[in-house]
Design a protein around this motif. Structure first.
Motif, PDB file in Angstrom:
ATOM      1  N   GLN A   5       0.930  -1.978   0.090  1.00  0.00           N
ATOM      2  CA  GLN A   5      -0.308  -0.139  -0.283  1.00  0.00           C
ATOM      3  C   GLN A   5       0.645   1.450   0.176  1.00  0.00           C
ATOM      4  N   LEU A   6       2.134   1.083   0.190  1.00  0.00           N
ATOM      5  CA  LEU A   6       2.934   2.357   0.711  1.00  0.00           C
ATOM      6  C   LEU A   6       3.135   3.123  -1.253  1.00  0.00           C
ATOM      7  N   GLY A   9      -0.112   7.305  -3.572  1.00  0.00           N
ATOM      8  CA  GLY A   9      -0.335   8.747  -3.442  1.00  0.00           C
ATOM      9  C   GLY A   9       0.736   9.003  -4.554  1.00  0.00           C
ATOM     10  N   GLU A  93       8.256  17.639  -2.100  1.00  0.00           N
ATOM     11  CA  GLU A  93       7.673  16.584  -0.935  1.00  0.00           C
ATOM     12  C   GLU A  93       8.061  15.479  -0.744  1.00  0.00           C
ATOM     13  N   PHE A  97       8.819  13.322   2.397  1.00  0.00           N
ATOM     14  CA  PHE A  97       8.637  12.294   2.911  1.00  0.00           C
ATOM     15  C   PHE A  97       9.905  11.076   3.122  1.00  0.00           C
TER      16      PHE A  97
ATOM     17  N   SER B   4       1.000  16.347   2.137  1.00  0.00           N
ATOM     18  CA  SER B   4       1.002  15.378   0.714  1.00  0.00           C
ATOM     19  C   SER B   4       0.469  13.575   0.903  1.00  0.00           C
ATOM     20  N   GLN B   5      -0.023  13.563  -0.387  1.00  0.00           N
ATOM     21  CA  GLN B   5      -0.319  12.075  -0.305  1.00  0.00           C
ATOM     22  C   GLN B   5       0.775  11.874  -0.098  1.00  0.00           C
ATOM     23  N   LEU B   6       1.704  11.745  -0.285  1.00  0.00           N
ATOM     24  CA  LEU B   6       2.982  10.385   0.015  1.00  0.00           C
ATOM     25  C   LEU B   6       2.258   9.507   1.264  1.00  0.00           C
ATOM     26  N   TYR B   7       1.968  10.584   1.861  1.00  0.00           N
ATOM     27  CA  TYR B   7       1.873   9.520   3.481  1.00  0.00           C
ATOM     28  C   TYR B   7       0.694   8.702   3.416  1.00  0.00           C
ATOM     29  N   LYS B   8       0.048   8.794   2.661  1.00  0.00           N
ATOM     30  CA  LYS B   8      -0.840   7.834   2.075  1.00  0.00           C
ATOM     31  C   LYS B   8      -1.047   6.179   2.137  1.00  0.00           C
ATOM     32  N   GLY B   9      -0.822   5.149   2.913  1.00  0.00           N
ATOM     33  CA  GLY B   9      -0.710   3.984   3.114  1.00  0.00           C
ATOM     34  C   GLY B   9       0.747   3.640   3.953  1.00  0.00           C
ATOM     35  N   SER B  10       0.998   5.155   4.255  1.00  0.00           N
ATOM     36  CA  SER B  10       2.498   4.644   5.694  1.00  0.00           C
ATOM     37  C   SER B  10       1.892   4.811   7.081  1.00  0.00           C
ATOM     38  N   GLU B  41       6.616  18.014  11.074  1.00  0.00           N
ATOM     39  CA  GLU B  41       6.318  18.338   9.888  1.00  0.00           C
ATOM     40  C   GLU B  41       4.844  16.980   9.419  1.00  0.00           C
ATOM     41  N   LEU B  42       4.516  16.561  10.419  1.00  0.00           N
ATOM     42  CA  LEU B  42       3.716  15.244   9.916  1.00  0.00           C
ATOM     43  C   LEU B  42       2.681  14.669  10.975  1.00  0.00           C
TER      44      LEU B  42
END
Lengths: 113, 113
Positions: A5-6, A9, A93, A97, B4-10, B41-42
DNA sequence: CTGTTATGTATAAGAATCTTATGTATATTT
DNA sequence: AAATATACATAAGATTCTTATACATAACAG
């Protein structure tokens, strides 16, 4: 994408980075490039890719140009000016991340006395 | 999480890693810990955190233990045995993910002649 | 002493992203 | 002749998250 799932996004950033590097690419080419770079570990599915490309185009970040090669259609995408600026932001970004994730999981070494 | 969408799934991986390191933690503590480690930041939102904890518990990866401190409820979570094994897998997946993302975005330097 | 912030958990509606399945079409390989 | 590769597309459903709301106690500020 793959099992994990990582990757959720991260597809937009991947697309934009590849276009930044290669000038213009078509969808199928992107899937093959990603597969090659990651040695088969990351496989982008069409069901994820094409909607993502259409959305980036709708947002004005990509331009499209249709070509016919060997009687088969290809839709070449490239970054717009706006897309180039946005790519810089997305990559920044991504760096943040990755840095944050490494801070979170890096083995803050447990000191033993 | 953040912008950021990047964190989705983490989030699951983050939770499990923190529990692996700290033995047991409660929800609010996790949000504060993540904020501290990432220097603000998160920010994990409750709407993401609590459902995630409940799901990990339902999957048998976490055990819960309720305590009352200062007249306020705390639900301490810790990894089950199964959760400890799975944490190893998740961290390995995260390493692969980060490696793949770096391969994709690292500036394969364009040689100029 | 009263309102705001901090601590602490919870859920529900909706958004965003992806998987899986399906569809169409041509070219190449077996 | 059939299977695989090339090439694009979309729709249903799953998953994960945001945003908003809700409840409750403790601590702090005006």
């Amino acid at each position: 994408m793959k099992n994990s799932q990582l990757y959720k996004g991260s597809l937009n950033t991947i697309i934009m980075k590849l276009l930044e590097e290669n000038g213009k690419m078509y969808g199928y080419e992107i899937t093959q490039k990603v597969k090659a770079i990651t040695q088969g570990e990351l496989n982008i599915t069409e069901g994820a890719l094409y909607p993502a490309l259409h959305k980036l185009e709708a947002e004005g970040l990509l331009d499209v140009e249709i070509e016919k090669v060997d009687n088969r259609m290809r839709k070449y995408y490239k970054l717009t000016e706006s897309g180039q600026k946005e790519t810089v932001n997305r990559l920044s970004e991504l760096e943040d991340f990755i840095r944050n994730m490494q801070s979170l999981v890096s083995p803050s070494p447990k000191l033993e006395f």
